[in-house]
Design a protein around this motif. Structure first.
Motif, PDB file in Angstrom:
ATOM      1  N   ALA A   1       0.494   8.883  11.322  1.00  0.00           N
ATOM      2  CA  ALA A   1       0.262  10.323  11.425  1.00  0.00           C
ATOM      3  C   ALA A   1       1.336  11.100  10.683  1.00  0.00           C
ATOM      4  O   ALA A   1       1.054  12.109  10.020  1.00  0.00           O
ATOM      5  CB  ALA A   1       0.227  10.735  12.894  1.00  0.00           C
ATOM      6  N   GLY A   2       2.563  10.599  10.783  1.00  0.00           N
ATOM      7  CA  GLY A   2       3.650  11.271  10.091  1.00  0.00           C
ATOM      8  C   GLY A   2       3.498  11.235   8.587  1.00  0.00           C
ATOM      9  O   GLY A   2       3.782  12.214   7.897  1.00  0.00           O
ATOM     10  N   LEU A   3       3.023  10.116   8.063  1.00  0.00           N
ATOM     11  CA  LEU A   3       2.834   9.987   6.618  1.00  0.00           C
ATOM     12  C   LEU A   3       1.748  10.931   6.123  1.00  0.00           C
ATOM     13  O   LEU A   3       1.896  11.572   5.082  1.00  0.00           O
ATOM     14  CB  LEU A   3       2.478   8.542   6.254  1.00  0.00           C
ATOM     15  CG  LEU A   3       3.581   7.502   6.450  1.00  0.00           C
ATOM     16  CD1 LEU A   3       3.071   6.117   6.104  1.00  0.00           C
ATOM     17  CD2 LEU A   3       4.803   7.850   5.616  1.00  0.00           C
ATOM     18  N   LYS A   4       0.648  11.009   6.878  1.00  0.00           N
ATOM     19  CA  LYS A   4      -0.433  11.917   6.470  1.00  0.00           C
ATOM     20  C   LYS A   4       0.052  13.358   6.479  1.00  0.00           C
ATOM     21  O   LYS A   4      -0.261  14.147   5.582  1.00  0.00           O
ATOM     22  CB  LYS A   4      -1.640  11.739   7.391  1.00  0.00           C
ATOM     23  CG  LYS A   4      -2.399  10.449   7.153  1.00  0.00           C
ATOM     24  CD  LYS A   4      -3.704  10.402   7.945  1.00  0.00           C
ATOM     25  CE  LYS A   4      -4.495   9.135   7.603  1.00  0.00           C
ATOM     26  NZ  LYS A   4      -5.782   9.083   8.310  1.00  0.00           N
TER      27      LYS A   4
ATOM     28  N   THR B   1       0.848  -1.184   0.000  1.00  0.00           N
ATOM     29  CA  THR B   1       0.000   0.000   0.000  1.00  0.00           C
ATOM     30  C   THR B   1       0.889   1.242   0.000  1.00  0.00           C
ATOM     31  O   THR B   1       2.107   1.164   0.215  1.00  0.00           O
ATOM     32  CB  THR B   1      -0.899   0.035   1.247  1.00  0.00           C
ATOM     33  OG1 THR B   1      -0.070   0.150   2.412  1.00  0.00           O
ATOM     34  CG2 THR B   1      -1.765  -1.212   1.334  1.00  0.00           C
ATOM     35  N   VAL B   2       0.265   2.392  -0.216  1.00  0.00           N
ATOM     36  CA  VAL B   2       1.003   3.647  -0.159  1.00  0.00           C
ATOM     37  C   VAL B   2       1.632   3.805   1.228  1.00  0.00           C
ATOM     38  O   VAL B   2       2.796   4.206   1.356  1.00  0.00           O
ATOM     39  CB  VAL B   2       0.073   4.835  -0.462  1.00  0.00           C
ATOM     40  CG1 VAL B   2       0.798   6.164  -0.250  1.00  0.00           C
ATOM     41  CG2 VAL B   2      -0.463   4.745  -1.887  1.00  0.00           C
ATOM     42  N   ARG B   3       0.877   3.465   2.257  1.00  0.00           N
ATOM     43  CA  ARG B   3       1.387   3.550   3.638  1.00  0.00           C
ATOM     44  C   ARG B   3       2.635   2.686   3.808  1.00  0.00           C
ATOM     45  O   ARG B   3       3.649   3.119   4.355  1.00  0.00           O
ATOM     46  CB  ARG B   3       0.311   3.105   4.622  1.00  0.00           C
ATOM     47  CG  ARG B   3       0.815   3.013   6.078  1.00  0.00           C
ATOM     48  CD  ARG B   3      -0.197   2.403   7.009  1.00  0.00           C
ATOM     49  NE  ARG B   3      -1.255   3.341   7.340  1.00  0.00           N
ATOM     50  CZ  ARG B   3      -2.494   3.279   6.843  1.00  0.00           C
ATOM     51  NH1 ARG B   3      -2.814   2.315   5.989  1.00  0.00           N
ATOM     52  NH2 ARG B   3      -3.404   4.159   7.193  1.00  0.00           N
ATOM     53  N   GLU B   4       2.564   1.437   3.345  1.00  0.00           N
ATOM     54  CA  GLU B   4       3.675   0.517   3.512  1.00  0.00           C
ATOM     55  C   GLU B   4       4.907   0.977   2.738  1.00  0.00           C
ATOM     56  O   GLU B   4       6.030   0.912   3.233  1.00  0.00           O
ATOM     57  CB  GLU B   4       3.249  -0.885   3.079  1.00  0.00           C
ATOM     58  CG  GLU B   4       2.235  -1.522   4.025  1.00  0.00           C
ATOM     59  CD  GLU B   4       1.599  -2.775   3.444  1.00  0.00           C
ATOM     60  OE1 GLU B   4       1.100  -3.579   4.241  1.00  0.00           O
ATOM     61  OE2 GLU B   4       1.595  -2.937   2.209  1.00  0.00           O
TER      62      GLU B   4
ATOM     63  N   ASP C   1      -5.373  10.597   1.795  1.00  0.00           N
ATOM     64  CA  ASP C   1      -6.555   9.764   2.023  1.00  0.00           C
ATOM     65  C   ASP C   1      -6.490   8.439   1.267  1.00  0.00           C
ATOM     66  O   ASP C   1      -7.475   7.697   1.223  1.00  0.00           O
ATOM     67  CB  ASP C   1      -7.825  10.526   1.622  1.00  0.00           C
ATOM     68  CG  ASP C   1      -8.058  11.750   2.494  1.00  0.00           C
ATOM     69  OD1 ASP C   1      -7.717  11.680   3.697  1.00  0.00           O
ATOM     70  OD2 ASP C   1      -8.560  12.763   1.990  1.00  0.00           O
ATOM     71  N   ARG C   2      -5.334   8.141   0.677  1.00  0.00           N
ATOM     72  CA  ARG C   2      -5.193   6.910  -0.100  1.00  0.00           C
ATOM     73  C   ARG C   2      -4.081   6.018   0.452  1.00  0.00           C
ATOM     74  O   ARG C   2      -3.501   5.219  -0.273  1.00  0.00           O
ATOM     75  CB  ARG C   2      -4.918   7.254  -1.574  1.00  0.00           C
ATOM     76  CG  ARG C   2      -6.021   8.097  -2.215  1.00  0.00           C
ATOM     77  CD  ARG C   2      -5.954   8.059  -3.716  1.00  0.00           C
ATOM     78  NE  ARG C   2      -6.194   6.722  -4.238  1.00  0.00           N
ATOM     79  CZ  ARG C   2      -6.197   6.425  -5.545  1.00  0.00           C
ATOM     80  NH1 ARG C   2      -5.969   7.386  -6.428  1.00  0.00           N
ATOM     81  NH2 ARG C   2      -6.413   5.192  -5.952  1.00  0.00           N
ATOM     82  N   LEU C   3      -3.812   6.145   1.735  1.00  0.00           N
ATOM     83  CA  LEU C   3      -2.738   5.370   2.344  1.00  0.00           C
ATOM     84  C   LEU C   3      -2.978   3.866   2.262  1.00  0.00           C
ATOM     85  O   LEU C   3      -2.027   3.087   2.219  1.00  0.00           O
ATOM     86  CB  LEU C   3      -2.560   5.776   3.806  1.00  0.00           C
ATOM     87  CG  LEU C   3      -1.947   7.155   4.064  1.00  0.00           C
ATOM     88  CD1 LEU C   3      -1.865   7.431   5.555  1.00  0.00           C
ATOM     89  CD2 LEU C   3      -0.567   7.258   3.428  1.00  0.00           C
ATOM     90  N   ASP C   4      -4.237   3.446   2.252  1.00  0.00           N
ATOM     91  CA  ASP C   4      -4.547   2.016   2.221  1.00  0.00           C
ATOM     92  C   ASP C   4      -4.715   1.475   0.805  1.00  0.00           C
ATOM     93  O   ASP C   4      -4.978   0.289   0.624  1.00  0.00           O
ATOM     94  CB  ASP C   4      -5.811   1.730   3.039  1.00  0.00           C
ATOM     95  CG  ASP C   4      -5.585   1.934   4.531  1.00  0.00           C
ATOM     96  OD1 ASP C   4      -4.535   1.489   5.024  1.00  0.00           O
ATOM     97  OD2 ASP C   4      -6.434   2.553   5.183  1.00  0.00           O
ATOM     98  N   ASP C   5      -4.563   2.325  -0.195  1.00  0.00           N
ATOM     99  CA  ASP C   5      -4.629   1.865  -1.580  1.00  0.00           C
ATOM    100  C   ASP C   5      -3.292   1.219  -1.965  1.00  0.00           C
ATOM    101  O   ASP C   5      -2.217   1.690  -1.570  1.00  0.00           O
ATOM    102  CB  ASP C   5      -4.900   3.028  -2.528  1.00  0.00           C
ATOM    103  CG  ASP C   5      -6.325   3.548  -2.409  1.00  0.00           C
ATOM    104  OD1 ASP C   5      -7.087   3.010  -1.588  1.00  0.00           O
ATOM    105  OD2 ASP C   5      -6.664   4.494  -3.132  1.00  0.00           O
ATOM    106  N   PHE C   6      -3.373   0.143  -2.733  1.00  0.00           N
ATOM    107  CA  PHE C   6      -2.149  -0.447  -3.253  1.00  0.00           C
ATOM    108  C   PHE C   6      -1.563   0.485  -4.310  1.00  0.00           C
ATOM    109  O   PHE C   6      -2.296   1.160  -5.037  1.00  0.00           O
ATOM    110  CB  PHE C   6      -2.418  -1.824  -3.853  1.00  0.00           C
ATOM    111  CG  PHE C   6      -2.762  -2.865  -2.824  1.00  0.00           C
ATOM    112  CD1 PHE C   6      -1.765  -3.447  -2.051  1.00  0.00           C
ATOM    113  CD2 PHE C   6      -4.075  -3.245  -2.616  1.00  0.00           C
ATOM    114  CE1 PHE C   6      -2.074  -4.397  -1.100  1.00  0.00           C
ATOM    115  CE2 PHE C   6      -4.397  -4.189  -1.655  1.00  0.00           C
ATOM    116  CZ  PHE C   6      -3.399  -4.770  -0.890  1.00  0.00           C
TER     117      PHE C   6
END
Length: 219
Positions: A123-126, A97-100, A138-143
């Motif tokens: 929080a830091g990524l956002k 994901t974007v987060r990962e 708002d797309r942190l969980d999108d691959f």
């Protein structure tokens, strides 16, 4: 070819570097006797028609290719060089994901994905994405494979910049982006360079985009 910027801290030097691919005739060279110095803060645009050796030169700079003659001299211990082209498939993990992807760039390599779910990282990524106006917070969980081409390129670029780099080589990096993503990419680079200075070498056929005040190197 030689860039002369004596005030810059030396990072890398190419001395009369030549290169030919194995399939080429023995007397043919894609790159021949190129000398180039790169220092902290340098901005160099490589220009030339298709087949003139822009990609080859960028890969010689980053060390992905080794010269058949001449020398590549890294002047800084542990020199960090990254090559990015117009396709991020070799850099981004499509199963991430974007987060990962971004969390891995902020964490130590040995930690892998362990800290990815930590709230402080999240929080830091956002905050990071919001600060750069990327509209990806708002797309942190999108691959990453679900993003547009421009968004994938920007995530890859941001991951590299947050991890840290001494020399960044961009090979037609914005070739498949829409106009808005092209603008965002260069603005992002300009902004980050003010915070974390590094050298940028880029090839861009359009001749219009890129970093301001770049030195032109023609092949």
């Amino acid at each position: 070819m030689q860039t002369d910027q004596p005030e810059a801290q030396p990072l890398l030097e190419l001395r009369k570097v030549s290169f030919a691919y194995p399939s080429m005739p023995a007397d043919s060279m894609v790159i021949k006797d190129v000398s180039l110095g790169l220092g902290v803060g340098d901005r160099i645009r490589i220009q030339g028609r298709n087949g003139t050796g822009k990609t080859t030169l960028l890969k010689l700079i980053t060390g992905e290719l080794s010269p058949v003659s001449g020398a590549r001299l890294a002047r800084k211990p542990g020199l960090r060089c990254v090559y990015l082209n117009q396709l991020t498939s070799d850099f981004l993990g499509e199963a991430l994901t974007v987060r990962e992807q971004l969390a891995m760039s902020l964490a130590q390599p040995t930690l892998g994905l362990q800290p990815v779910r930590a709230r402080t990282i999240d929080a830091g990524l956002k905050g990071l994405l919001s600060a750069y106006g990327l509209r990806l917070e708002d797309r942190l969980d999108d691959f990453t494979c679900e993003l547009s081409v421009g968004q994938r390129q920007i995530v890859a670029l941001l991951a590299v910049l947050q991890r840290g780099v001494d020399i960044l080589a961009l090979d037609e990096f914005t070739a498949h982006m829409d106009a808005a993503s092209v603008s965002t990419s260069w603005q992002l680079l300009e902004k980050v360079k003010k915070e974390k200075d590094f050298a940028v070498v880029f090839a861009d056929q359009s001749g219009t985009a890129g970093l301001k005040d770049a030195v032109i190197l023609s092949l």
